[in-house]
Each structure stands twice: as structure tokens, then as C-alpha cells.
Scaffold this motif. Structure first.
Motif, short mmCIF file in Angstrom:
data_model
loop_
_atom_site.label_atom_id
_atom_site.label_comp_id
_atom_site.label_asym_id
_atom_site.label_seq_id
_atom_site.Cartn_x
_atom_site.Cartn_y
_atom_site.Cartn_z
N THR A 8 38.64 52.49 3.73
CA THR A 8 39.21 51.74 4.65
C THR A 8 38.40 51.32 5.68
O THR A 8 38.42 49.99 6.10
N ARG A 9 37.35 52.18 6.30
CA ARG A 9 36.45 51.69 7.21
C ARG A 9 35.44 50.57 6.48
O ARG A 9 35.14 49.58 7.11
N VAL A 10 35.14 51.06 5.52
CA VAL A 10 33.99 50.12 4.75
C VAL A 10 34.57 48.86 4.55
O VAL A 10 34.27 47.86 4.82
N ARG A 11 35.77 48.76 4.03
CA ARG A 11 36.55 47.60 3.70
C ARG A 11 36.68 46.87 5.14
O ARG A 11 36.67 45.57 5.18
N ASP A 12 37.12 47.33 6.06
CA ASP A 12 37.65 46.68 7.37
C ASP A 12 36.23 45.94 8.11
O ASP A 12 36.15 45.08 8.54
#
Length: 150
Positions: A8-12
């Protein structure tokens, strides 16, 4: 950190379309990192990451290679099928997340192994004289379907 949190952090940060793309890019960046650091450092880092991301660091590649930022980003671009500028953004999304996900001593060890001009990719200040730019436009990601590695 759990896999879903990491992705989620990488995606965002990377402005990816979904977790699958975030995982593909994270795996590619970690795969390049593993070719740059000693196997024992890669194994220690792998122990701190959730599966399946840890697998990219566990692949035995022999002695670590020596290369700087430009070659690091070229290899990430090759792995992801992205343009070099996009690969820089992608690497920053993954490495800044990695810096939050693993104990500081692993990050410090990794920073000591990489060229000094890679520090900003971990969320630190950009090297002196370098300008921080915004992410390339989404329409300019230019990812291909073929690449070597993961």
C-alpha cells in the motif's frame, strides 16, 4: 511490516494502479539491491521483509557488483520496463518504504554499501546540487511487457 502495508505504501508513493504493479516494482528494486550487496546483508534484509518480497533478496548471485546510481536506475528500468526517470521514482517509492519497514541498522548497512548519491532514494535529502522533481506523468510510464529477472 505486513505485505499489504508495504505494498500500500509503495503503491501510494509510486502512484501505481494496484498492488500487483507495486509488488512487481518492489521485487525488481530488491532484485537489483541483491546484486549490489553481499549475500549475508541481503539475507539479513530478507529476514525483515514479508514473503514473497524476501525472495528477491535471497537469490544467490555470487559476489556483489559495484555500480553507482545511474547503473542502479538503469537496471531497475530494465527490470520494470520503465524509462530511467520513472525508474528513479519507482526506486524511491520502494526504498523509502523499505527504510520504514526494517530496523535502522539494516538501512544504515545498505546505505553504506550503495553509492552516496542513492541516499535520497530512501527518503533522505537529495544530494547537493541535485534538484528534486515530480513524478513523470502517468501517461509517460512507458512500461513494456518484457524484462529480465523477476
Amino acid at each position: 511490516m505486513r505485505l499489504d502495508e508495504f505494498l500500500t505504501r509503495v503503491r501510494d508513493r509510486g502512484e501505481f494502479h494496484g498492488d500487483d504493479e507495486a509488488e512487481q516494482v518492489a521485487t525488481a528494486v530488491l532484485w537489483v539491491i541483491a546484486s549490489r550487496i553481499p549475500p549475508q546483508d541481503a539475507a539479513g534484509l530478507a529476514r525483515e521483509l514479508p514473503a514473497p518480497l524476501d525472495d528477491a533478496l535471497r537469490m544467490e548471485r555470487g559476489r556483489p557488483e559495484t555500480f553507482g546510481r545511474a547503473e542502479f536506475l538503469r537496471r531497475v528500468a530494465q527490470q520494470t520496463g520503465a524509462r530511467p526517470r520513472t525508474a528513479e521514482w519507482d526506486a524511491g517509492a520502494v526504498l523509502s518504504t523499505l527504510a520504514e519497514a526494517v530496523p535502522r541498522e539494516h538501512v544504515d548497512r545498505l546505505l553504506a554499501r550503495l553509492s552516496a548519491d542513492c541516499a535520497d532514494l530512501f527518503g533522505g535529502p537529495a544530494p547537493t546540487g541535485e534538484r528534486t522533481e515530480r513524478r513523470p506523468e502517468k501517461g509517460h510510464r512507458d512500461r513494456g511487457d518484457t524484462h529480465d529477472g523477476p
